[in-house]
Design a protein around this motif. Structure first.
Motif, short mmCIF file in Angstrom:
data_model
loop_
_atom_site.label_atom_id
_atom_site.label_comp_id
_atom_site.label_asym_id
_atom_site.label_seq_id
_atom_site.Cartn_x
_atom_site.Cartn_y
_atom_site.Cartn_z
N LEU A 72 -8.14 6.94 33.43
CA LEU A 72 -7.98 8.12 32.40
C LEU A 72 -6.66 8.69 32.07
CD1 LEU A 72 -10.54 9.72 35.22
CD2 LEU A 72 -11.21 7.87 33.36
N ASP A 73 -6.88 9.78 31.62
CA ASP A 73 -5.16 10.32 30.82
C ASP A 73 -3.99 10.49 32.12
OD1 ASP A 73 -5.46 10.19 28.26
OD2 ASP A 73 -6.39 12.05 28.42
N SER B 204 -8.01 12.96 39.53
CA SER B 204 -7.44 11.87 37.39
C SER B 204 -8.75 12.69 36.73
CB SER B 204 -8.38 10.62 37.85
OG SER B 204 -7.30 9.40 38.66
N LEU B 205 -8.31 12.61 35.62
CA LEU B 205 -8.68 12.85 34.33
C LEU B 205 -8.51 12.50 33.41
CD1 LEU B 205 -7.08 15.20 32.94
CD2 LEU B 205 -7.44 16.25 34.96
N ARG B 206 -9.69 12.74 32.60
CA ARG B 206 -9.50 12.44 30.81
C ARG B 206 -10.13 13.66 29.73
NH1 ARG B 206 -11.32 9.92 25.65
NH2 ARG B 206 -10.06 7.83 25.87
N ASP C 297 -12.89 15.71 28.67
CA ASP C 297 -14.10 15.19 29.44
C ASP C 297 -14.44 14.52 30.54
OD1 ASP C 297 -16.14 12.87 27.87
OD2 ASP C 297 -14.25 11.29 27.62
N MET C 298 -13.55 13.63 31.04
CA MET C 298 -14.09 13.27 32.32
C MET C 298 -13.34 13.38 33.50
SD MET C 298 -14.20 9.22 31.76
CE MET C 298 -15.62 9.33 29.77
N LEU C 299 -13.55 13.60 34.42
CA LEU C 299 -12.84 13.77 35.77
C LEU C 299 -13.09 13.20 37.24
CD1 LEU C 299 -13.16 15.74 38.11
CD2 LEU C 299 -12.80 16.77 36.27
N THR C 300 -12.76 12.59 38.01
CA THR C 300 -12.65 12.16 39.31
C THR C 300 -11.84 12.74 40.26
OG1 THR C 300 -11.39 9.90 39.40
CG2 THR C 300 -13.79 9.47 38.45
N LYS D 27 -10.36 15.66 25.77
CA LYS D 27 -11.74 14.86 25.41
C LYS D 27 -10.39 14.53 23.62
CE LYS D 27 -16.25 15.64 24.89
NZ LYS D 27 -17.10 15.90 25.65
N ASP E 204 -1.80 8.11 33.96
CA ASP E 204 -3.74 7.44 34.94
C ASP E 204 -3.45 6.41 33.62
OD1 ASP E 204 -5.67 7.82 36.81
OD2 ASP E 204 -6.70 7.07 35.59
N LYS F 120 -2.52 11.64 36.58
CA LYS F 120 -3.60 11.96 38.01
C LYS F 120 -3.12 12.92 38.77
CE LYS F 120 -1.69 6.96 38.53
NZ LYS F 120 -2.67 5.84 39.64
#
Ligand SMILES: NC(=O)C1=CN([C@@H]2O[C@H](COP(=O)(O)OP(=O)(O)OC[C@H]3O[C@@H](n4cnc5c(N)ncnc54)[C@H](OP(=O)(O)O)[C@@H]3O)[C@@H](O)[C@H]2O)C=CC1
Ligand SMILES: N[C@@H](CC(=O)OP(=O)(O)O)C(=O)O
Length: 365
Positions: A333-334, A261-263, A176-179, A265, A330, A336
């Motif tokens: 998010l989910d 870091s990521l999440r 869904d999203m990541l940094t 969906k 993390d 790292k």
């Protein structure tokens, strides 16, 4: 022994070009015959034209090759041309080569965003090469000459980022999203002129021009699906994945480190153990195809708290493998993790060589 394919390198004197020379010396599939660089270098022996900065010695077989101008005429006998050209000059040169019917695998950014140009990290999305495979087969079927084409290699930090993402998306569904926050080696900035010692010693530079935008955009093309007619890749939309990158230059010679870091969906998210096992189990298609340079272990999951480190881990699987450590939950998010990839091997020239090995294995070149 079957006859090797003739290879040329554009930008042969630079950071990426020198890495190409090392990787192509004594290569079982490719024979390095033609080297090109600017008119400052053309006409000189490679050994005299090049300010060699690799820790391995210059291959003797390259020393006496006379550097050519970067014209399609000089490279006309090449089955494959690798480009490590300065992006300020790569555009028209690579276009001329494509129009002359040559197969170009390029490190330069100029054509990465063209929809019909595959943007490939060979341990991640080799299926995007079906775009050129389809065009070449169509020309063959119509009795036409082989069309020229350009395949682009991604930005070096993007290559490290997408390597662990691919097996995770395959197994657990979309991210869904990541940094990502990068710590990038100085070899990434090239050799002409390169990063001055006075700027980087005892320092961190929190800006690399254009890099963050490239990471955020290229990830969406590399992880995007092929269109049904295999003519282009469909970009993932911001609704499908959100990517945020911050890029820093650090005093490391080779090897880009990234804190990700990521999440996902899908809910519930997998466990840390599932994530680790999925990365460990991933075998890239290039290895299954038997490609000479493909990493046996695509992703090295390291359990020590203080790894990966550039000096200790960048050469895993000869620089074609990617190291991932500190995989943990993390609180925002989910997950790292810390990712390390060799920026001039799997992030640049090595990816080019591995792409060409895949093209050769599939009789596209
Ligand atoms: N370094 C890295 O980790 C990565 C680099 N890239 C990309 O790869 C490309 C090469 O980068 P890098 O090796 O770092 O750059 P360098 O500055 O080290 O090398 C540039 C090369 O381009 C040649 N060149 C310069 N001007 C001209 C010209 N007018 N005509 C023909 N050739 C010319 C130079 O030849 P001469 O010596 O004669 O001047 C040299 O061979 C760039 O597009 C870069 O963005 C991509 C991923 C990673
Ligand atoms: N900008 C990268 C190297 C590079 O040249 O990337 P690109 O090919 O995307 O311009 C670095 O500094 O480490």
């Amino acid at each position: 022994m079957t006859q090797r394919k003739i290879a040329g390198v554009l930008g042969a004197t630079g950071s990426v070009g020198q890495r190409f020379i090392l990787l192509l010396s004594n290569h079982p599939t490719f024979e390095l015959k033609v080297l090109g660089a600017s008119s400052r270098s053309a006409g000189k022996k490679y050994v005299d034209a090049t300010n060699w900065k690799q820790t391995d010695l210059m291959p003797v077989s390259a020393e006496n090759i006379i550097v050519s101008e970067c014209s399609a005429e000089a490279f006309k006998d090449c089955d494959i041309v690798f480009s490590g050209l300065d992006a300020d000059y790569a555009g028209p040169i690579e276009k001329e080569f494509r129009e002359a019917g040559l197969a170009v695998v390029s490190n330069a950014k100029n054509y990465r965003r063209e929809p019909e140009v595959p943007l490939v990290v060979p341990i991640v999305n080799p299926e995007h090469l079906e775009i050129v495979e389809t065009a070449v087969s169509k020309a063959k079927a119509e009795g036409k000459a082989k069309p020229g084409f350009i395949v682009c290699i991604s930005n070096c930090s993007t290559a490290g980022l997408v390597a662990p993402l691919k097996p995770l998306v395959d197994k657990f569904g979309p991210i869904d999203m990541l940094t990502t926050t990068t710590l990038q080696a100085i070899s990434g900035a090239g050799f002409s002129p390169g990063v001055p010692g006075i700027d980087i010693l005892d320092n961190v530079i929190p800006y690399i021009g254009g890099e963050e935008d490239k990471m955020e955009w290229e990830t969406k093309k590399i992880l995007g699906p092929l269109a049904e007619d295999k003519s282009h890749v469909q970009l993932l939309t911001p609704d499908e994945i959100k990517v945020s990158a911050q890029c820093n230059r650090v005093a490391v010679s080779d090897g880009h480190t990234e804190c990700i870091s990521l999440r996902f969906k899908n809910r519930p998210a997998p466990s840390v153990e599932d994530v680790k096992q999925t990365l460990r189990d991933y075998v890239c298609d290039a290895y299954k195809l038997g490609c000479h340079s493909a990493p046996k272990q695509t992703i090295h999951v390291l359990d020590q708290n203080d790894r990966p480190q550039p000096r200790l881990d960048r050469n895993r699987d000869a620089g074609y493998g990617v190291s991932v450590g500190r995989i943990r939950e993390d609180p925002v998010l989910d997950f790292k993790m810390v990712v390390l990839s060799h920026n001039t091997i799997i992030g640049a020239a090595g990816s080019g060589v591995l792409i060409a090995e895949i093209l050769a294995a599939k009789n596209i070149i």
